[in-house]
Design a protein around this motif. Structure first.
Motif, short mmCIF file in Angstrom:
data_model
loop_
_atom_site.label_atom_id
_atom_site.label_comp_id
_atom_site.label_asym_id
_atom_site.label_seq_id
_atom_site.Cartn_x
_atom_site.Cartn_y
_atom_site.Cartn_z
N MET A 1 0.91 -1.20 -0.20
CA MET A 1 -0.09 0.04 -0.43
C MET A 1 0.62 1.07 -0.53
O MET A 1 0.95 2.32 -0.69
CB MET A 1 -1.03 -0.47 1.15
N SER B 1 -6.59 9.92 -0.03
CA SER B 1 -5.42 9.95 -0.75
C SER B 1 -5.10 11.51 -1.84
O SER B 1 -4.19 12.29 -1.56
CB SER B 1 -5.35 8.36 -1.78
N GLY C 1 0.97 3.62 -3.34
CA GLY C 1 0.50 4.87 -2.83
C GLY C 1 0.98 6.04 -2.97
O GLY C 1 0.97 7.29 -4.03
N SER D 1 -9.22 6.02 -1.86
CA SER D 1 -8.35 7.51 -2.68
C SER D 1 -9.13 8.68 -2.31
O SER D 1 -8.26 9.41 -2.93
CB SER D 1 -9.40 7.05 -4.05
N LEU E 1 -6.53 -1.34 -5.53
CA LEU E 1 -7.55 -1.23 -4.01
C LEU E 1 -8.76 -2.42 -4.07
O LEU E 1 -8.76 -3.69 -3.38
CB LEU E 1 -7.84 -0.19 -3.51
N ILE F 1 -6.83 1.17 6.76
CA ILE F 1 -6.00 0.83 4.48
C ILE F 1 -6.17 2.75 4.07
O ILE F 1 -4.57 2.83 3.52
CB ILE F 1 -7.60 0.28 3.82
N VAL G 1 0.91 8.13 -0.82
CA VAL G 1 0.68 9.07 -1.64
C VAL G 1 1.14 10.47 -1.33
O VAL G 1 1.19 10.84 -2.34
CB VAL G 1 -1.10 9.64 -1.38
N THR H 1 -1.71 4.39 3.60
CA THR H 1 -1.53 4.52 1.20
C THR H 1 -1.36 6.30 1.13
O THR H 1 -0.92 6.67 0.30
CB THR H 1 -3.01 4.29 0.90
N LEU I 1 -5.34 4.26 -7.96
CA LEU I 1 -5.61 3.98 -6.01
C LEU I 1 -6.53 2.80 -6.57
O LEU I 1 -6.19 1.85 -5.62
CB LEU I 1 -5.77 4.73 -5.42
#
Length: 269
Positions: A1, A45, A5, A42, A27, A221, A229, A225, A23
């Motif tokens: 992840m 992120s 990311g 997402s 995912l 998660i 990012v 991630t 993403l």
């Protein structure tokens, strides 16, 4: 992840997309998340991508802050609407429609004969038509050095649609707003990308609240991630000025086509 990311963040920062288009498939296909969960992560992120890269673009005076905030007002409204209906509409139908939109945008950008640079200016007919609809003073305030914004009404409608798409698919809306500003409003691609990075964080935040209330954002998660990012977006924003805009266009078209294929596969599986 973390690795995924970082890659999505760097890519999203370079193209003004937010990384959500990478993403969500990652995912759902790679980690087995449901679509609403993947969209929620997402969106978080996308906020990280915008936070990491927007400051760099503003410091270098690449982004058009006035234009971005004007369009973002309508994008955020669209994001609230999209987040409200995201759990009511058929996922397969939305995926198919969105894939068609991506293909259209990719073909339009690929067929563009020349890049709009800082030396490009609208034709006299374009200026006169635009001034008649929106007023010369408004467009002057929204324009930047070496280029003039036009078709503001079209930009408002497109930005509202981008907000809805952002909430439904967790993409931040940049995948629509970048070609919209570049092809329809006369904004150079590099400026459009930087301005999109300013906008996508606000867009994602508007719809992420709805996903958070519905319990679709998993912090275990979203945490790693989002961290990846942020690192990737920071790197991407600092190397963006070294990349030839022609290659940036080709990269953008490739991403659009890849995402369209993923959406079609999701629609007809």
């Amino acid at each position: 992840m973390l690795g995924g990311g970082a890659a999505a963040g760097a890519f999203g920062s370079l193209l003004g997309l937010g990384g959500g288009i990478l993403l969500v498939p990652l995912l759902t296909l790679g980690f087995g998340l449901s679509l609403p969960q993947a969209v929620g992560v997402s969106l978080v992120s996308v906020i990280m991508t915008s936070s990491a890269s927007a400051g760099v673009y503003l410091e270098r005076h690449v982004a058009n802050l006035r234009l971005g905030m004007t369009l973002e007002l309508f994008t955020a409204m669209g994001a609230l609407v999209g987040g409200s209906i995201a759990f009511l509409l058929d996922e397969r139908l939305l995926s198919a429609l969105f894939a068609a939109l991506l293909i259209y945008v990719a073909v339009t950008m690929a067929r563009a004969k020349s890049e709009r640079t800082s030396h490009d200016t609208p034709t006299v007919a374009d200026v006169e038509a635009t001034e008649g609809r929106t007023g010369s003073s408004t467009l002057e305030r929204l324009s930047g050095e070496g280029y003039r914004v036009r078709n503001l009404g079209r930009g408002i409608v497109g930005s509202s649609a981008a907000g809805v798409a952002s909430a439904l698919f967790g993409i931040g809306g940049g995948i629509i707003k970048v070609p919209l500003m570049n092809l329809s409003m006369g904004v150079p691609l590099r400026v459009a990308t930087a301005t999109s990075n300013l906008m996508i964080g606000i867009t994602a935040a508007a719809s992420a609240v709805i996903y958070l209330i519905r319990g679709e954002i998993d912090p275990y998660i979203a945490g790693p991630t989002g961290l990846g990012v942020f690192v990737g977006a920071t790197i991407g924003s600092r190397v963006a000025h070294r990349i030839d805009v022609r290659y940036l266009r080709l990269l953008f078209v490739a991403v659009l086509l890849y995402t369209a294929v993923q959406m079609l596969l999701r629609a007809f599986r």
